[in-house]
Design an enzyme around this catalytic site. Structure first.
Site, PDB file in Angstrom:
ATOM      1  CE  LYS A 231      -3.935   2.478   1.474  1.00  0.00           C
ATOM      2  NZ  LYS A 231      -5.414   2.345   2.038  1.00  0.00           N
ATOM      3  CD  GLU A 241      -8.639   6.085  -5.878  1.00  0.00           C
ATOM      4  OE1 GLU A 241      -8.482   6.186  -4.523  1.00  0.00           O
ATOM      5  OE2 GLU A 241      -9.635   5.702  -6.499  1.00  0.00           O
ATOM      6  NE  ARG A 245      -5.037   5.806  -1.969  1.00  0.00           N
ATOM      7  CZ  ARG A 245      -4.757   6.372  -0.870  1.00  0.00           C
ATOM      8  NH1 ARG A 245      -4.033   7.486  -0.937  1.00  0.00           N
ATOM      9  NH2 ARG A 245      -5.347   5.868   0.169  1.00  0.00           N
ATOM     10  CG  HIS A 270     -15.581  -3.003   3.444  1.00  0.00           C
ATOM     11  ND1 HIS A 270     -16.141  -2.392   2.532  1.00  0.00           N
ATOM     12  CD2 HIS A 270     -14.239  -2.874   3.384  1.00  0.00           C
ATOM     13  CE1 HIS A 270     -15.011  -1.889   1.569  1.00  0.00           C
ATOM     14  NE2 HIS A 270     -13.974  -2.363   2.112  1.00  0.00           N
TER      15      HIS A 270
HETATM   16  N1  GLY Z   1      -8.709   1.905   0.437  1.00  0.00           N
HETATM   17  C1  GLY Z   1      -8.230   1.984  -0.812  1.00  0.00           C
HETATM   18  C2  GLY Z   1      -7.431   3.243  -0.601  1.00  0.00           C
HETATM   19  O1  GLY Z   1      -6.687   3.662   0.347  1.00  0.00           O
HETATM   20  O2  GLY Z   1      -6.988   3.946  -1.663  1.00  0.00           O
END
Ligand code: GLY
Length: 371
Positions: A231, A241, A245, A270
């Protein structure tokens, strides 16, 4: 005694921070947070489930480090991520601050982290905050990367901000108090990283997942650190994003439709929806001739072996057109088109907005029929 833990850096220039992962970090919160503070006041936010378990330990460690802790406890549950509780939290923060500022600490799962992070992002146009995630889902996903926000009647997380924490402390021993269903739901986000771009991690999970779900410390730390490294890499490349992302949304657009159909209730958590969503993403990929069918079966086998859903639960009827309607209402829609995360196989995901609706319908109909 200092217990060994792993540190994963998140490289974001002046907003860079570290994720510490390992057992016993709750008791080291003070020593690790204090050097980041301007003043000596910290406000710890938690919820009615987590505070009785861990608040005292965190406050004690803050006091030991010369920090003056205060706390606010919110009701547990997704309904707390709303305007009313945001306002209450902002009030508590304004009351607690001093002229030398305040360090806000989110102690809990995704709800506490998202709400607290959002409040921290708008208080005085942004104050420092630390995430101490206590669920597997929060440790591998929501506490990392700076997405914060609340829900409204128009949908989940539609109001929010990017606000990176100064530090993340993932105490793996905190997972001992988590119900197994919650651990499994969080585990779906771990599997996600294997499918996104790390086939060797998926291989490792096939062998070791039960150990980590059953609480083996080394397995947990390795899985959480690998997830956080993945991540951190993706967020480091695309914080807001604009592109890559969105791969982190693998399984989430389908999952969102399933959650919407079940009213965002305990009927489907979820993470359970994400597990099913990943199966759907791979099924659709296979149907489009992109991924081998054997990879779909591999994922289904893995999820089923652990007790996660790989097929749509009965007796509910899952009408494909309703699911598509929910997908189109998701916030991951741009110019009226849904961005899908598909895969050429396990470990080879990619983004596309070109999915023939007939194929999508056929895959959903197949899932609905239990095939
Ligand atoms: N949960 C997806 C993100 O943090 O982009």
């Amino acid at each position: 005694m200092t217990v060994a833990h792993e540190i994963v850096p998140v490289e974001l220039g002046e907003r860079s921070y570290s994720i510490h992962i390992g057992p016993g970090l709750l008791d080291r919160a003070g020593e690790l947070i204090q050097p980041l503070m301007r003043g000596n006041r910290a406000l710890v936010i938690s919820d009615g489930n987590v505070a009785p378990l861990y608040m005292e330990r965190v406050e004690k460690s803050l006091v030991a480090a010369g920090v003056m802790p205060m706390h606010t406890v919110m009701p547990a549950g997704e309904q707390t991520k709303d305007f009313k509780h945001l306002e209450a939290l902002l009030d508590a923060m304004l009351e607690a601050r001093s002229e030398r500022g305040i360090m806000v600490v989110a102690l809990g799962g995704g709800v506490v982290g998202d709400l607290t992070g959002f409040a921290a992002s708008i208080l005085l146009r942004g104050v420092d905050f630390v995430q101490i995630p206590t669920t597997l889902l929060a440790q591998v996903d929501s506490s990392v990367g700076g997405k914060t926000g609340i829900n409204t009647r128009h949908g989940k997380n539609l109001i929010g901000a990017f606000h990176q924490p100064r530090l993340v402390l993932a105490d793996t021993a905190a997972l001992d108090s988590l119900p197994r269903r919650q651990v499994l739901a969080g585990y779906a986000e771990v599997v996600k990283y294997g499918i996104i771009d790390d086939a060797p991690f998926f291989d490792w999970l096939e062998v070791n997942a039960l150990r980590l779900i059953d609480g083996d410390e080394d397995a947990r730390r390795h899985a959480i650190a690998t997830s956080c490294r993945a991540k951190a890499r993706i967020v480091g490349a695309d914080e807001r994003e604009g592109g890559v992302r969105a791969l982190l949304n693998l399984g989430h657009t389908f999952g969102h439709a399933l959650e919407a159909e079940t009213g965002f209730s305990d009927e489907m958590l979820h993470g359970e929806a994400v597990a099913l969503g990943m199966v759907m993403a791979l099924k659709l990929s296979a149907r489009l001739g992109l991924a081998p069918a054997s990879d779909v079966e591999r994922l289904e086998r893995h999820l089923t072996a652990l007790g996660l859903p790989a097929a749509l639960p009965r007796p509910r009827l899952w009408a494909p057109d309703r699911l598509i309607h929910h997908m189109a209402g998701d916030k991951k829609v741009k110019d009226g088109k849904v961005t899908f995360v598909l895969a050429k196989g396990i470990g080879q995901s990619f983004l596309t907005r070109e999915v023939p609706e007939a194929e999508l319908m056929a895959m959903l109909a197949e899932m609905a029929a239990g095939r």
